[in-house]
Enzyme design. Structure first.
Site, PDB file in Angstrom:
ATOM      1  N   ASP A   7      20.715   1.430 -41.194  1.00 18.56           N
ATOM      2  CA  ASP A   7      19.994   0.224 -40.808  1.00 18.56           C
ATOM      3  C   ASP A   7      20.202   0.060 -39.296  1.00 18.56           C
ATOM      4  OD1 ASP A   7      18.648  -2.313 -41.178  1.00 18.56           O
ATOM      5  OD2 ASP A   7      20.612  -3.247 -40.924  1.00 18.56           O
ATOM      6  N   ASP A   9      19.526  -3.357 -37.007  1.00 20.82           N
ATOM      7  CA  ASP A   9      19.990  -4.621 -36.449  1.00 20.82           C
ATOM      8  C   ASP A   9      21.238  -5.120 -37.171  1.00 20.82           C
ATOM      9  OD1 ASP A   9      17.680  -4.616 -34.791  1.00 20.82           O
ATOM     10  OD2 ASP A   9      16.511  -5.358 -36.486  1.00 20.82           O
ATOM     11  N   ASP A 178      24.460  -3.871 -42.877  1.00 20.97           N
ATOM     12  CA  ASP A 178      25.189  -5.142 -42.767  1.00 20.97           C
ATOM     13  C   ASP A 178      24.637  -6.211 -43.694  1.00 20.97           C
ATOM     14  OD1 ASP A 178      23.461  -7.289 -40.700  1.00 20.97           O
ATOM     15  OD2 ASP A 178      22.776  -5.248 -40.987  1.00 20.97           O
TER      16      ASP A 178
END
Length: 217
Positions: A7, A9, A178
């Site tokens: 991922d 961001d 995250d």
């Protein structure tokens, strides 16, 4: 085949691509960037409807000529996003690459913005959300399968199908993320790695004993 998925961001980047884009456009007078904040809140709460977000951009994109838009995008990538990816996050990519893994960026953010970031990191590809382009302007309409939540699994499987394989057949697959929005793909790979997880993902990761990394040191 070995596969490492990342991922963007909050996982590799200390900044949020779509937020930086909205605020850059705001600085240049194209949009009130505070409108973005409600979409970010809904993303974190798990209630975001992706098409509603891109609907917000329709009139904005219609007013900006493509050369201007490209220049702003290049500024975003070079001055805001690539510098926001710390050396230790770049080292995670190199660790996976050293094992012979193909390394892909898998992000819900706009492909137009994120593909140059993936290329700048030397990744093998970027799976992201595509929006329609017509007569030199982006319309805001979503194309193909948005790279979001469970559709991240779909997009990865489509990429693998073009190479005559499946996630279940890989000897090694991992995903760094995250966000709880990425639980479907974290559950689909052989090795889930959470990076400064949000509260909902943190709880699941603790229950399942998933590996942890820290982006913000």
């Amino acid at each position: 085949m070995r596969l490492a998925l990342f991922d963007l961001d909050g996982t590799l980047s200390l900044k949020d691509t779509e937020r930086e884009w909205a605020y850059l456009l705001g600085e240049r007078g194209w949009v009130d960037p505070s409108g973005f904040d409600r979409f970010q809140e809904s993303y974190h709460s798990g209630t975001l409807v992706l098409q509603h977000y891109y609907d917000w951009y329709k009139d904005i994109y219609a007013r900006i000529d493509r050369d201007t838009l490209d220049g702003l995008r290049d500024e975003l990538v070079a001055e805001r996003m690539l510098p926001s990816i710390p050396a230790h996050a770049r080292a995670w990519i190199e660790e996976e690459r050293a094992t012979g893994a193909a390394c892909l960026l898998v992000t819900a953010s706009n492909f137009y913005l994120t593909e140059p970031i993936g290329s700048g990191l030397g990744l093998d590809g970027t799976l992201a959300t595509h929006i329609e382009e017509r007569d030199g302007h982006f319309t805001g309409e979503l194309l193909h399968t948005p790279c979001f939540r469970e559709n991240k699994v779909t997009r990865v499987e489509q990429w693998l199908a073009e190479r005559d394989t499946r996630l279940a057949d890989l000897e090694h697959s991992c995903f760094y993320s995250d966000s709880h929005n990425d639980l479907p793909l974290l559950e689909a790979v052989r090795r889930a790695i959470v990076v400064d997880p949000d509260p909902r993902l943190d709880e699941v990761a603790a229950e399942r004993g998933w590996e942890r990394r820290a982006l913000a040191l």
